[in-house]
Design an enzyme around this catalytic site. Structure first.
Site, PDB file in Angstrom:
ATOM      1  N   ARG A  75      -5.119 -14.430  -4.478  1.00  0.00           N
ATOM      2  CA  ARG A  75      -4.891 -13.020  -4.193  1.00  0.00           C
ATOM      3  C   ARG A  75      -3.796 -12.822  -3.148  1.00  0.00           C
ATOM      4  NH1 ARG A  75      -8.330  -9.752  -1.228  1.00  0.00           N
ATOM      5  NH2 ARG A  75     -10.040 -11.249  -1.429  1.00  0.00           N
ATOM      6  N   ASP A 194      11.984   5.023 -10.862  1.00  0.00           N
ATOM      7  CA  ASP A 194      11.385   4.261 -11.953  1.00  0.00           C
ATOM      8  C   ASP A 194      12.514   3.862 -12.894  1.00  0.00           C
ATOM      9  OD1 ASP A 194      10.110   3.428 -14.324  1.00  0.00           O
ATOM     10  OD2 ASP A 194       8.356   4.670 -13.896  1.00  0.00           O
TER      11      ASP A 194
END
Length: 394
Positions: A75, A194
């Site tokens: 993680r 984006d």
């Protein structure tokens, strides 16, 4: 994990995009006697130096910088994923990139970073991807959004504005924004662009003033419809905060996905340019076809087309045979979908239509098939749809 990044960071000049796409993130492989990058599936990594691990974890908690030395826990970071991040940062010409389990996980992390500083207000320009729009409008992360056009961004900024969010070309209308001018309007507020539709093959928003560049890597970066991922390219300072959020919230990218994305990047320029050439041809044919009322194709180019039909768009979806009727985009095969029913269904109907997403709009993601085969399928679908919706004489 560090060797690939160090090898990349030690070079200051950028190589040509096609060269970077093939070699970035892989520069250390030959010296290790490897050709294909290894897939590291470990979730944890043994260490007999618990004091050293504690120090590295403390350093990560302070800055979010990647721990020096061997990995600690999946993680916290993964060597295979790190190679993809290195490569994408090189392609976008940013200091760093941070990968996530999906594009929405990536956007969520950005919003959480800014909210953690008390900057919960977002200024955004429609249209955006439908789920991005919903995440902001619904306030699911405690954010507040002001929707405006590009000219109104400066006036919409507040002391608690943490982000300006745009998509150019936009999903699904392919509307384009002058990113350099917009970045100037943002002042000190970070601009997130984006870049999913354009990819770094067609534009690099960071070179136009955007501090953050978002990709749904599920699309063109992967390119084969078999991996889900998101990534944010940015400076190292912001990357550190994103890594901390990723560690805390768990939106990590699986190593196999990282491997597939790195492989996808190697053919990204070839795929985008080939599909774009076909898209230009199809857009020209659709614009001349009386069965369409409007065709949207961006000045920047690309492999996406949006067009409005004179008849029932649902009949066109029903009648394609070669083209795949499916959500998503950027795959090697051509996909078609009806945004008002799927990708932007979650957006309020009035807001959707106000942003130019009409009920007769279809979105076409052009793949690598032969242009004549694609046109034959589109032509037949439009013809059959016209017959199906034609008024019957009594």
């Amino acid at each position: 994990m560090d060797s690939a990044r160090t090898a990349t960071a030690s070079r200051t000049p950028l190589r040509a995009l096609a060269t970077e796409a093939v070699h970035a993130g892989r520069d250390d492989l030959a010296r290790q006697g490897l050709h294909a990058p290894p897939i590291d599936l470990s979730t944890t990594y043994p260490s007999y130096d618990s004091r050293g691990e504690a120090a590295r974890i403390d350093a990560f908690a302070a800055t979010g910088a990647e721990p020096e030395g061997p990995p600690v826990y999946g993680r916290l970071g993964n060597p295979t994923v790190a190679r993809f991040e290195t490569a994408l940062a090189r392609l976008e010409n940013t200091e760093a990139a941070v990968a996530f389990a999906s594009g929405m996980a990536a956007l969520t992390a950005v919003l959480l970073v800014r909210a953690s500083l008390g900057l919960r207000h977002v200024v955004a320009v429609r249209p955006l991807y439908g789920c991005s729009d919903h995440l902001l409008t619904a306030g699911l992360l405690g954010t507040e959004v002001t929707w405006t056009d590009p000219a109104g961004v400066a006036d919409a900024l507040r002391p608690d504005t943490g982000l300006v969010l745009v998509e150019s070309p936009a999903n699904p209308t392919l509307a384009e924004i002058d990113l350099r001018a917009l970045a100037h309007s943002c002042g000190s507020v970070p601009l997130l662009a984006d870049n999913t539709f354009a990819t770094p093959v067609l534009q690099r928003p960071a070179e136009q003033g955007a501090r953050l560049v978002l990709h749904s890597a599920t699309k063109y970066l992967g390119g084969h419809g078999d991996v889900m991922a998101g990534v944010v390219a940015c400076d190292e300072e912001f990357a550190g905060r994103l890594r901390q959020v990723r560690f805390a919230t768990g939106g990590v990218l699986h190593p196999l996905a990282g491997y597939l994305l790195l492989r996808g990047l190697s053919t990204l320029p070839v795929r985008v340019r080939a599909a774009s050439a076909t898209a230009v041809d199809l857009a020209r044919r659709l614009a001349a076809d009386p069965r369409t009322t409007r065709v949207h194709y961006p000045r920047i180019g690309g492999a996406m087309i949006a067009f409005e039909v004179d008849g029932d768009p649902h009949e066109v979806i029903d009648q394609v045979r070669l083209i795949t009727p499916a959500v998503s985009l950027g795959s090697v095969d051509t996909l078609i979908q009806h945004p008002a029913s799927i990708s932007h269904r979650i957006v309020d109907a009035d807001d959707r239509r106000g942003a130019g997403v009409s009920d007769r709009l279809l979105r076409l993601s052009v793949g690598l098939e032969d242009v004549e085969d694609l046109w034959a399928d589109l032509d037949a679908a439009l013809r059959r749809a016209s017959v199906a919706t034609a008024p019957r004489s009594v």
